[in-house]
Write an enzyme that holds these catalytic residues in place. Structure first.
Site, PDB file in Angstrom:
ATOM      1  CE  LYS A 175      61.293  50.591  66.862  1.00  0.00           C
ATOM      2  NZ  LYS A 175      59.824  50.082  67.674  1.00  0.00           N
ATOM      3  CG  ASP A 198      63.526  47.545  68.756  1.00  0.00           C
ATOM      4  OD1 ASP A 198      62.654  46.491  68.171  1.00  0.00           O
ATOM      5  OD2 ASP A 198      63.195  47.965  68.812  1.00  0.00           O
TER       6      ASP A 198
END
Length: 315
Positions: A26, A153
């Site tokens: 990410k 996340d």
């Protein structure tokens, strides 16, 4: 716990396993950091983007819950109950009432503590893999609810793509964007950088009046994602944690400068760092920029990636 992983364990997936899940890294296209909340987290306004650097987690049936690993950071990560993979498997088992029995093996490419959410990615992979292995049949949204208790996340990495994150980052919603492939160069630094340390440094810089102005709204970034021109997106990239990462790792300034000198449209620190990411005009430009950075002493490794890509998926 650890357990030897044998070559014969890599046979093709059968009806009862093994289950293999690939999960992406990410980056944050926009990372706006608000004030510290009463729960100890900062209020975030961020745009997540999944890119084509993947870890792979394989889950097989077992009598206990065990984890082995190879690749990036092997030997550096604890494989015990503190590991996010083990914690994720136990969280799923606890939520569904199944015994937490699985042999898990992680093949890791995402750098440790690099600002690419590698640990969160592996937790997401564990949730998806164990859900399939154990037949618990949860939806993506149900898995994301469990994921929120593991890290800010993790819910995003269940879904992937490009998404808006709010709260402490765990509240995720997809964004309206053109079906455009963006090309990136990922410059991996030597060593990692602790996320809590980076946030504390940002707090210190802000208290001293030494940090830049907060980014604020994601509106400009979200509008850029609806355009096909990477130069528009480049102008909208931003990261409030970059000041902190540069204060803690001053050498990153040279990495950012080198990437832009090599022709990147823009470069930012990824998340809490120390990885830097550069947006390129296209795939060929990304390859050239990565080659130039690799020839310089400004990072440990430079590699290309594209996005957005799917989140944790079987196959």
């Amino acid at each position: 716990m650890t357990e030897a992983w044998r070559p014969e364990d890599d046979e093709p997936r059968g009806a009862s396993g093994p289950v293999r899940v690939r999960v992406p890294a990410k980056i944050n296209l926009h990372l706006g950091v608000g004030p510290l909340r009463r729960d100890g987290y900062h209020e975030l306004n961020t745009v997540y983007h999944a890119i084509s650097i993947h870890d792979e987690l394989t889950a097989r049936r077992g009598d206990t819950l065990t984890l082995t690993m190879e690749g990036e950071g092997a030997g550096e990560l604890a494989l015990d109950e503190s590991n996010l993979v083990i914690r994720a498997a136990r969280a799923l088992a606890g939520s569904t009432g199944v015994p937490p029995h699985a042999r898990l093996h992680l093949r890791k490419q995402i750098p440790l503590a690099g600002g690419l959410a590698g640990g969160s990615a592996d937790a997401a992979a564990a949730l998806v893999a164990c859900d399939a292995l154990w037949g618990t049949g949860l939806t993506r949204d149900e898995l994301a609810e469990i994921a929120a208790g593991l890290g800010s996340d993790v819910p995003f990495l269940i879904h992937g793509g490009t998404a808006l994150g709010t709260g402490r980052g765990e509240a995720v919603s997809p964004v309206l964007a053109r079906p455009t492939v963006w090309h990136w160069v990922v410059a991996v630094a030597d060593g990692g950088l602790s996320t809590p340390v980076a946030y504390r440094e940002l707090d210190r810089l802000r208290a001293a009046g030494a940090a830049g102005p907060p980014l604020g709204s994601t509106d400009t970034l979200l509008a850029a994602l609806r355009q096909p021109d990477p130069r528009v997106l480049a102008a909208a990239l931003g990261n409030d944690l970059q000041d902190a990462a540069l204060a803690l790792r001053p050498a990153l300034a040279a990495t950012l400068k080198a990437g832009e000198a090599a022709g990147a449209l823009a470069g930012i620190v990824s998340g809490s760092g120390p990885t830097c990411v550069f947006l390129a005009a296209g795939a060929a430009d990304a390859e050239r920029i990565a080659a130039e950075l690799s020839a310089l002493d400004v990072c440990r490794q430079a590699r290309t990636a594209h996005g957005p890509v799917a989140g944790a998926r079987i196959g």
